[in-house]
Design a protein around this motif. Structure first.
Motif, mmCIF file in Angstrom:
data_model
loop_
_atom_site.group_PDB
_atom_site.id
_atom_site.type_symbol
_atom_site.label_atom_id
_atom_site.label_comp_id
_atom_site.label_asym_id
_atom_site.label_seq_id
_atom_site.Cartn_x
_atom_site.Cartn_y
_atom_site.Cartn_z
ATOM 1 N N ASP A 1 1.993 -9.591 49.291
ATOM 2 C CA ASP A 1 3.424 -9.817 49.045
ATOM 3 C C ASP A 1 3.777 -9.566 47.583
ATOM 4 O O ASP A 1 4.860 -9.067 47.275
ATOM 5 C CB ASP A 1 3.815 -11.243 49.427
ATOM 6 C CG ASP A 1 3.947 -11.427 50.929
ATOM 7 O OD1 ASP A 1 4.200 -10.426 51.631
ATOM 8 O OD2 ASP A 1 3.787 -12.567 51.399
ATOM 9 N N SER B 1 5.762 -14.776 48.409
ATOM 10 C CA SER B 1 6.801 -13.765 48.609
ATOM 11 C C SER B 1 7.862 -13.903 47.534
ATOM 12 O O SER B 1 8.057 -14.981 46.947
ATOM 13 C CB SER B 1 7.443 -13.912 49.990
ATOM 14 O OG SER B 1 8.320 -15.028 50.015
ATOM 15 N N TYR B 2 8.568 -12.819 47.280
ATOM 16 C CA TYR B 2 9.598 -12.856 46.239
ATOM 17 C C TYR B 2 10.787 -13.709 46.650
ATOM 18 O O TYR B 2 11.440 -14.319 45.797
ATOM 19 C CB TYR B 2 10.003 -11.437 45.851
ATOM 20 C CG TYR B 2 8.916 -10.795 45.020
ATOM 21 C CD1 TYR B 2 8.656 -11.253 43.730
ATOM 22 C CD2 TYR B 2 8.099 -9.801 45.539
ATOM 23 C CE1 TYR B 2 7.627 -10.728 42.977
ATOM 24 C CE2 TYR B 2 7.066 -9.257 44.784
ATOM 25 C CZ TYR B 2 6.838 -9.733 43.506
ATOM 26 O OH TYR B 2 5.802 -9.218 42.760
ATOM 27 N N ARG B 3 11.067 -13.791 47.920
ATOM 28 C CA ARG B 3 12.133 -14.693 48.357
ATOM 29 C C ARG B 3 11.755 -16.137 48.055
ATOM 30 O O ARG B 3 12.579 -16.917 47.550
ATOM 31 C CB ARG B 3 12.412 -14.506 49.852
ATOM 32 C CG ARG B 3 13.550 -15.380 50.373
ATOM 33 C CD ARG B 3 13.855 -15.068 51.823
ATOM 34 N NE ARG B 3 14.471 -13.753 51.950
ATOM 35 C CZ ARG B 3 15.771 -13.505 51.854
ATOM 36 N NH1 ARG B 3 16.625 -14.508 51.603
ATOM 37 N NH2 ARG B 3 16.239 -12.293 52.008
ATOM 38 N N GLY C 1 -1.678 -14.314 48.913
ATOM 39 C CA GLY C 1 -0.330 -13.747 48.850
ATOM 40 C C GLY C 1 -0.237 -12.448 48.089
ATOM 41 O O GLY C 1 0.872 -11.967 47.821
ATOM 42 N N ALA D 1 12.699 -9.009 46.817
ATOM 43 C CA ALA D 1 13.462 -9.424 47.984
ATOM 44 C C ALA D 1 14.927 -9.037 47.822
ATOM 45 O O ALA D 1 15.390 -8.699 46.736
ATOM 46 C CB ALA D 1 13.335 -10.930 48.180
ATOM 47 N N ARG E 1 4.564 -6.031 46.850
ATOM 48 C CA ARG E 1 5.734 -5.463 47.530
ATOM 49 C C ARG E 1 6.937 -5.389 46.599
ATOM 50 O O ARG E 1 6.946 -5.919 45.493
ATOM 51 C CB ARG E 1 6.068 -6.292 48.770
ATOM 52 C CG ARG E 1 5.064 -6.099 49.889
ATOM 53 C CD ARG E 1 5.451 -6.848 51.133
ATOM 54 N NE ARG E 1 4.576 -6.470 52.236
ATOM 55 C CZ ARG E 1 4.050 -7.312 53.118
ATOM 56 N NH1 ARG E 1 4.318 -8.604 53.034
ATOM 57 N NH2 ARG E 1 3.262 -6.889 54.082
ATOM 58 N N GLY F 1 2.118 -19.105 50.051
ATOM 59 C CA GLY F 1 3.285 -18.218 50.032
ATOM 60 C C GLY F 1 3.590 -17.699 48.644
ATOM 61 O O GLY F 1 3.803 -18.485 47.716
#
Length: 260
Positions: A186, A61-63, A183, A192, A189, A59
């Protein structure tokens, strides 16, 4: 589930400055700057997940990365911090500011815009995979392996900061390359969260970089309406390394202008 990040903490009083590196970087890249800032304030330099000495985890992701950073703040009993992020790290700190603005005293975003980017690291990943397979005995051999895919020596030197001596005696990569590649979509992107961070912000961009063109400024102003833009004309994307004194000066002027 958040990852327990590795960090370097200078100690000190007042609202700390937390420094977050970019893709394939680490807290170690910021040592010279931290030495300067620690005379003025507490500085916490962070290794993001799959980078530096932090654990490897699925993972990117920015979150997820913002939640890792927030968990570190909780662990260090930091109620509020100035957040500085370069490139990917800039998206991480923008994400944290959107998700929990009450924990952010100010933002310093270095050469990144709050938007999606196209893929552009194929040669870098190919070079790192080639280096892994080559099992170099020393840095000269590592550079020769990287050079088969990465032309720019400055980029190769940066990538080589991720090498450490393995148990067999050769050099190995300490980054979680599998997880980073998995990842990567993500990473490219937008940050978040939604809406704007209304607090004070400084955006630094390199005049020779294409990461924050003028066309990105409307979106940047929308996400960070109270931001100040500074262009370091002679710098590229690694502006903190290429123009360290100008970078230091801009950050210090910004932080000194705030009530701490």
């Amino acid at each position: 589930m958040s990852v327990e990040l590795n960090y370097q903490d200078t100690g000190g009083e007042g609202t700390p400055l937390m420094v977050v590196h970019g893709l394939l970087g680490s807290a170690d890249n910021w040592r010279s700057h931290v030495k300067q800032w620690q005379d003025r304030r507490r500085v916490v330099a962070v290794d993001l997940r799959n980078h530096g000495r932090s654990p490897h985890a699925e993972g990117m992701s920015y979150r997820e990365m913002a939640e890792d950073l927030l968990a570190l703040m909780e662990r260090l009993h930091i109620e509020k911090a100035h957040l500085l992020g370069h490139s990917m790290g800039g998206k991480v700190v923008i994400s944290l500011a959107r998700l929990t603005p009450e924990r952010v005293a100010s933002l310093i975003v270095a050469d990144i815009a709050p938007q999606a980017y196209g893929h552009g690291h194929d040669a870098v990943f190919a070079g790192l995979r080639h280096l892994q397979r080559g099992n170099p005995a020393n840095r000269r051999e590592a550079d020769e392996l990287l050079a088969e895919h990465v032309d720019e020596r400055a980029t190769r030197l940066f990538l080589a900061t991720n090498l450490e001596r393995g148990e067999s005696g050769g050099l190995v990569l300490r980054v979680g390359l599998d997880q980073i590649e998995a990842g990567y979509r993500d990473i490219m992107r937008a940050p978040a969260g939604e809406g704007a961070f209304e607090g004070p912000a400084l955006v630094l961009r390199g005049g020779r970089s294409n990461y924050v063109p003028d066309s990105a400024l409307p979106g940047l102003r929308e996400a960070l309406p109270n931001s100040r833009l500074v262009t370091l004309e002679e710098a590229g994307h690694w502006l903190h390394a290429e123009q360290p004194e100008a970078f230091q000066s801009a950050v210090n002027d910004f932080l000194n202008s705030l009530a701490d």
